[in-house]
Scaffold this motif. Structure first.
Motif, short mmCIF file in Angstrom:
data_model
loop_
_atom_site.label_atom_id
_atom_site.label_comp_id
_atom_site.label_asym_id
_atom_site.label_seq_id
_atom_site.Cartn_x
_atom_site.Cartn_y
_atom_site.Cartn_z
N ARG A 134 -22.82 -13.96 -11.83
CA ARG A 134 -22.71 -13.21 -13.09
C ARG A 134 -23.51 -13.89 -14.19
N LEU A 135 -23.40 -15.20 -14.29
CA LEU A 135 -24.15 -15.93 -15.32
C LEU A 135 -25.65 -15.77 -15.12
N ARG A 136 -26.08 -15.85 -13.87
CA ARG A 136 -27.52 -15.71 -13.57
C ARG A 136 -28.01 -14.29 -13.84
N SER A 137 -27.18 -13.29 -13.55
CA SER A 137 -27.61 -11.89 -13.70
C SER A 137 -27.77 -11.49 -15.17
N ALA A 147 -25.68 -24.59 -15.62
CA ALA A 147 -24.97 -25.75 -15.06
C ALA A 147 -23.86 -26.22 -16.00
N LYS A 148 -24.14 -26.24 -17.31
CA LYS A 148 -23.11 -26.65 -18.28
C LYS A 148 -21.96 -25.65 -18.32
N LYS A 152 -18.11 -26.45 -17.43
CA LYS A 152 -17.04 -26.13 -18.38
C LYS A 152 -16.02 -25.18 -17.74
N ALA A 153 -16.51 -24.21 -16.95
CA ALA A 153 -15.62 -23.26 -16.27
C ALA A 153 -14.66 -23.99 -15.34
#
Length: 188
Positions: A134-137, A147-148, A152-153
């Motif tokens: 999801r972050l990449r999309s 990565a950060k 954090k997640a």
């Protein structure tokens, strides 16, 4: 009748803002979103009392020192954000349920302060792999930023078992329905 407090936390990319947006469209939940206070200056057309309560850094610190915040954090050096007790009282006193989007530490502070008057909901991704997808999309973050966010997640998800309700967002409709049901049951 006094309103209740609903606190929603989740790692970035989990869909928390989208879930909250859908919940806000349900009049039967009687939700009003919390206006945070900040020590930064307004940007663009932002207005005091609409997007944020804008305080000088000195005023923010004075209010922290006098216990006027339910939760606060220095997000960037010299820039603080937080929730004023008066904001919680303004919304709940009007009979609306206050919905708050805060980080895990803020959620724990709110729960400690308000106890049974606050419901904490943690939105989880189906998996760390799906969260990364999801972050990449989004195509908005660098590799370093992703990565950060994932690091954090991982930290934020270590708090999940301290929340009253945990909802996995593998289907937006299901996550919204589960959240709405939890709020209805809590706010009776």
């Amino acid at each position: 009748m006094k309103g209740k407090i609903i606190v929603v936390s989740a790692p970035s990319g989990t869909g928390k803002s989208t879930v909250i947006g859908h919940l806000m469209q349900r009049p039967e939940l009687r939700l009003e979103f919390s206006i945070s206070a900040t020590s930064r200056k307004p940007r663009g057309a932002e207005q005091d009392g609409r997007e944020y309560y804008f305080l000088t850094p000195e005023e923010f610190r004075r209010r922290v020192d006098t216990g006027e915040f339910v939760e606060w954090e220095e997000v960037y050096a010299g820039t603080c954000y937080g929730t004023l007790v008066s904001e919680v009282e303004r919304v709940t006193g009007s009979g609306h349920n206050l919905i708050m989007d805060v980080d895990v530490k803020g959620a724990m502070n709110i729960k400690k302060h308000f106890g049974d008057q606050a419901l904490t909901i943690f939105i989880l991704p189906p998996s760390m792999e799906e969260l990364e997808n999801r972050l990449r999309s989004r195509n908005t973050d660098t590799e370093e930023s992703i990565a950060k966010r994932l690091e954090k997640a991982d930290f934020e998800m270590s708090f999940a078992d301290r929340f009253d309700i945990r909802i996995i967002n593998d289907s937006l409709d299901d996550a919204v329905e589960a959240s709405a049901k939890a709020i209805k049951d809590f706010a009776k």
